[in-house]
Design a protein around this motif. Structure first.
Motif, short mmCIF file in Angstrom:
data_model
loop_
_atom_site.label_atom_id
_atom_site.label_comp_id
_atom_site.label_asym_id
_atom_site.label_seq_id
_atom_site.Cartn_x
_atom_site.Cartn_y
_atom_site.Cartn_z
N ASN A 175 -4.81 18.39 21.49
CA ASN A 175 -3.95 17.65 20.57
C ASN A 175 -4.82 16.73 19.72
O ASN A 175 -5.71 16.06 20.24
CB ASN A 175 -2.92 16.83 21.35
CG ASN A 175 -1.88 17.71 22.01
OD1 ASN A 175 -1.42 18.68 21.41
ND2 ASN A 175 -1.52 17.39 23.23
N PRO A 176 -4.59 16.68 18.41
CA PRO A 176 -5.45 15.88 17.53
C PRO A 176 -5.13 14.39 17.62
O PRO A 176 -4.00 14.01 17.95
CB PRO A 176 -5.10 16.41 16.15
CG PRO A 176 -3.66 16.81 16.27
CD PRO A 176 -3.52 17.37 17.66
N PRO A 177 -6.09 13.54 17.31
CA PRO A 177 -5.80 12.11 17.25
C PRO A 177 -5.05 11.78 15.97
O PRO A 177 -5.07 12.56 15.01
CB PRO A 177 -7.20 11.48 17.23
CG PRO A 177 -8.04 12.50 16.53
CD PRO A 177 -7.49 13.85 16.97
N MET A 178 -4.40 10.64 15.95
CA MET A 178 -3.78 10.15 14.72
C MET A 178 -4.78 9.23 14.04
O MET A 178 -5.19 8.21 14.61
CB MET A 178 -2.48 9.40 15.03
CG MET A 178 -1.71 8.95 13.80
SD MET A 178 -0.09 8.30 14.26
CE MET A 178 0.58 7.89 12.63
N THR A 179 -5.20 9.59 12.85
CA THR A 179 -6.24 8.86 12.13
C THR A 179 -5.64 8.24 10.87
O THR A 179 -4.89 8.88 10.15
CB THR A 179 -7.40 9.79 11.76
OG1 THR A 179 -7.83 10.49 12.92
CG2 THR A 179 -8.57 9.01 11.19
N LEU A 180 -6.00 7.00 10.62
CA LEU A 180 -5.47 6.25 9.48
C LEU A 180 -6.56 5.99 8.45
O LEU A 180 -7.74 5.87 8.78
CB LEU A 180 -4.89 4.91 9.94
CG LEU A 180 -3.87 4.94 11.09
CD1 LEU A 180 -3.41 3.53 11.40
CD2 LEU A 180 -2.69 5.84 10.75
N ARG A 181 -6.13 5.87 7.20
CA ARG A 181 -7.01 5.42 6.12
C ARG A 181 -6.47 4.09 5.59
O ARG A 181 -5.36 4.02 5.05
CB ARG A 181 -7.02 6.44 4.98
CG ARG A 181 -7.98 6.08 3.85
CD ARG A 181 -7.83 7.00 2.65
NE ARG A 181 -6.66 6.67 1.84
CZ ARG A 181 -5.65 7.50 1.59
NH1 ARG A 181 -5.63 8.72 2.11
NH2 ARG A 181 -4.63 7.12 0.83
N VAL A 182 -7.24 3.04 5.79
CA VAL A 182 -6.83 1.71 5.33
C VAL A 182 -7.04 1.62 3.82
O VAL A 182 -8.08 2.05 3.29
CB VAL A 182 -7.64 0.61 6.05
CG1 VAL A 182 -7.26 -0.77 5.51
CG2 VAL A 182 -7.39 0.68 7.56
N ASN A 183 -6.04 1.09 3.12
CA ASN A 183 -6.10 0.98 1.67
C ASN A 183 -7.03 -0.17 1.28
O ASN A 183 -6.65 -1.35 1.34
CB ASN A 183 -4.70 0.74 1.11
CG ASN A 183 -4.67 0.72 -0.41
OD1 ASN A 183 -5.69 0.68 -1.07
ND2 ASN A 183 -3.46 0.76 -0.97
N ALA A 184 -8.25 0.16 0.89
CA ALA A 184 -9.27 -0.85 0.58
C ALA A 184 -8.91 -1.70 -0.63
O ALA A 184 -9.47 -2.77 -0.83
CB ALA A 184 -10.62 -0.17 0.35
N ALA A 185 -7.95 -1.24 -1.44
CA ALA A 185 -7.52 -2.02 -2.59
C ALA A 185 -6.60 -3.17 -2.18
O ALA A 185 -6.37 -4.09 -2.95
CB ALA A 185 -6.81 -1.12 -3.60
N GLN A 186 -6.07 -3.10 -0.94
CA GLN A 186 -5.12 -4.12 -0.50
C GLN A 186 -5.60 -4.94 0.69
O GLN A 186 -5.18 -6.08 0.87
CB GLN A 186 -3.78 -3.46 -0.14
CG GLN A 186 -3.05 -2.86 -1.33
CD GLN A 186 -1.59 -2.63 -1.01
OE1 GLN A 186 -0.95 -3.43 -0.33
NE2 GLN A 186 -1.06 -1.51 -1.49
N THR A 187 -6.44 -4.37 1.54
CA THR A 187 -6.88 -5.10 2.73
C THR A 187 -8.20 -4.51 3.21
O THR A 187 -8.73 -3.56 2.62
CB THR A 187 -5.80 -5.02 3.84
OG1 THR A 187 -6.20 -5.85 4.94
CG2 THR A 187 -5.62 -3.60 4.34
N THR A 188 -8.76 -5.08 4.28
CA THR A 188 -9.99 -4.54 4.87
C THR A 188 -9.66 -3.84 6.17
O THR A 188 -8.61 -4.08 6.78
CB THR A 188 -11.01 -5.65 5.16
OG1 THR A 188 -10.49 -6.51 6.21
CG2 THR A 188 -11.28 -6.48 3.91
#
Length: 445
Positions: A175-188
Motif C-alpha cells: 500500500n502506498p504512503p500518502m504524500t503531501l506537497r506543501v504550498n511554498a507560496a503560502q507557508t513553509t
C-alpha cells in the motif's frame, strides 16, 4: 454501469465483484469505477469496498492462478469469477475471519443474481482453507504467482532491471504512503509540519522533494489543515520533482503539455507565480480536474483542450521558454497507487504508447525557443518509453542535447540511463518516474 441491477446493488462484496469484472471486461479503471460504486453502499461500507477493489486488483495475477487450480472447469460468468477472486483476497490478505468472509461472499452471489452458484463459491473458498499450503507449494515456482504481476509484465521488468526486479515487485504490492506537497507560496514545510502535529497527524519530511511530507497513516483530505485554502496538495515526491527540474523563471512563457490532473501545473505556479503558463490536455473531463485544483489553490493559467501531437490546430506560433511534457505512458511506475494497471495493461500497449510519445515529443520540439528547456517525464519504468525513447530522439534531432547528466551531478539521485534518469519503486524514495532534461541548442552564428 447504468443497468437496473447496478442501481439497486448495496452489498460491498457484490459491488467489488462487479467493479473487478468491469476491469476485465472493458478496461475501465478504479479511478472511474469506484466513485460510482461508492454511491451504492452505505458510508460505513465504503472503506471495505475500496479495500476489496484495490486489494483484489493488486493481487489478481496471483489469485487468478489459485482460482484456476481450485476450479474443476472454467467459469463462464465474469462477475462470478470476479466474486471468487474477491473471496480469495479476503481469505489470503485481510483480517476478516474466514467464516465471516466465506458467508458474506456466498451471500454476495445472491445479491448479483448468482444464487445458483452459491455452492460453487462456498466450495472454492472452503477448499482454499483446506488446501492452502499445498496450493501455495504447487504455485510457488510460477513467476506470476511469486511476483503477483502478469507474466509479460513480470518478464519486462526483470529484463529491464535484473536483480532489482524483486524489490520493484515487492514495492508494487505494498500500500502506498500518502504524500503531501506543501504550498511554498503560502507557508513553509516546517510550519505545516507543526500544523499537522497540532492536528494529531504524524508526518515526516520527504527524502527527495523539498516541499514534501509523508504521513504516517493516510487520512481524508478534509482532515488536513488548510487543505481547502490551498496550503497543501496530495502528490507523490517523485512527481514533485518535475516543477523543480523544469526550473521556471519569472516572466517566462511555459507549456505544461498533457497537464491533467494538474498537480505539476499548480506546483509550477506555487514555485513561480509570475508565469505565462498554459495547461494542455486532450480530454476535457480531465481538464476539469486541473481547473478544480487551480480554484482551490487560488491560481489561474490558460487552459487548452487539444491534442499535443497536433499543435497546428491550437498553437499561436509564439515559442515557449520551457515545456513540461508529462507523456502518456503505461504508468508502470505507479502500480502501488493504481494496482488495476496489472489488469488493464497489455503487452501490445507498450509499443503503441512509445509511438504516441515519440509523435508528441517531435511535435513539441518546434514549439520550444532556441536555448529553451523541455523536460520529458513519465511515470513508467520501462526503457522503451523512457531512455530508449529519448536517446533515439536526441540522436535524430541535431539541436537537442540531453542535459540530465549535469542534473545528476548537481543532485545525485536516480539511476543514470542511456538518456535521462530513472527512479524505481522500492529502490528510490517515491514512485517510479523517469526524467530527461533536454536543451534546444542555439544555432551558431
Amino acid at each position: 454501469m447504468s443497468d437496473s441491477s447496478s442501481k439497486t446493488l448495496k452489498d460491498a462484496r457484490a459491488l467489488a465483484a462487479r467493479v473487478i469484472a468491469r476491469l476485465y471486461q472493458d478496461r475501465g479503471s478504479l479511478q472511474r469505477l469506484l466513485p460510482w460504486a461508492e454511491k451504492q453502499v452505505d458510508e460505513k461500507d465504503r472503506a471495505l469496498l475500496r479495500e476489496l477493489c484495490y486489494g483484489t486488483a493488486r493481487f489478481a495475477p496471483r489469485l487468478e492462478l489459485m482460482l484456476k487450480k481450485l476450479l474443476r472447469k472454467p467459469v463462464k460468468d465474469e462477475e462470478l469469477e470476479a466474486l471468487m477472486l474477491v473471496g480469495l483476497y479476503q481469505l489470503e490478505y485481510t483480517r476478516i475471519p474466514d467464516h465471516a468472509a466465506i458467508a458474506a461472499t456466498v451471500e454476495a452471489a445472491r445479491a448479483i443474481k448468482l444464487g445458483h452458484a452459491t455452492g460453487v463459491v462456498n466450495g472454492v473458498l472452503r477448499n482454499t482453507l483446506r488446501n492452502k499450503e499445498t496450493l501455495t507449494r504447487k504455485l510457488s515456482g510460477n513467476p506470476q504467482f511469486s511476483s503477483a504481476h502478469p507474466e509479460w509484465l513480470q518478464q519486462a521488468i526483470k529484463n529491464a532491471w535484473g536483480s532489482e526486479a524483486r524489490t520493484i515487485f515487492t514495492a508494487n504490492n505494498e500500500n502506498p504512503p500518502m504524500t503531501l506537497r506543501v504550498n511554498a507560496a503560502q507557508t513553509t514545510r516546517d510550519d505545516y509540519l507543526e500544523q499537522l502535529k497540532q492536528a494529531g497527524i504524524p508526518a515526516q519530511t520527504c527524502e527527495l522533494a523539498d516541499s514534501g511530507l509523508i504521513l504516517e497513516t493516510p487520512v481524508a483530505v478534509t482532515r488536513l489543515p488548510g487543505f481547502e485554502e490551498g496550503l497543501v496538495s496530495v502528490q507523490d515526491q517523485s512527481a514533485q520533482l518535475a516543477a523543480h527540474l523544469l526550473d521556471p523563471q519569472a516572466g517566462e512563457k511555459i507549456l505544461d503539455a498533457c497537464a491533467a490532473p494538474g498537480g505539476k501545473t499548480c506546483h509550477l505556479m506555487e514555485l513561480q507565480p509570475d508565469l505565462d503558463l498554459s495547461a494542455l490536455d486532450i480530454e476535457e473531463e480531465r481538464l476539469d480536474r486541473v481547473i478544480e485544483n487551480m480554484e482551490r489553490l487560488g491560481i489561474a493559467v490558460q487552459i487548452i483542450c487539444a491534442d499535443a501531437a497536433e499543435p497546428e490546430h491550437w498553437w499561436d506560433g509564439e515559442q515557449y521558454d520551457r515545456i513540461l511534457l508529462d507523456a502518456p505512458c503505461s504508468a508502470t511506475g505507479v502500480i502501488r497507487r493504481n494496482p488495476d494497471i496489472k489488469l488493464l495493461r497489455r503487452p501490445e500497449d507498450i509499443a503503441e504508447l512509445a509511438e504516441l510519445q515519440g509523435r508528441i515529443l517531435r511535435a513539441m520540439w518546434p514549439l520550444l525557443k532556441p536555448g529553451g528547456t523541455l523536460l520529458y517525464a513519465t511515470c513508467s519504468i520501462l526503457p522503451e518509453e523512457n531512455s530508449a525513447q529519448v536517446a533515439r530522439f536526441v540522436a535524430e534531432t541535431p539541436d537537442a542535447r540531453d542535459n540530465t547528466p549535469q542534473l545528476l551531478h548537481d543532485q545525485p539521485w536516480g539511476l543514470p540511463q542511456e538518456a535521462g534518469m530513472q527512479l524505481l519503486p522500492g529502490i528510490h524514495a517515491g514512485d517510479g518516474f523517469y526524467y530527461a532534461k533536454l536543451e534546444k541548442l542555439i544555432p551558431e552564428g
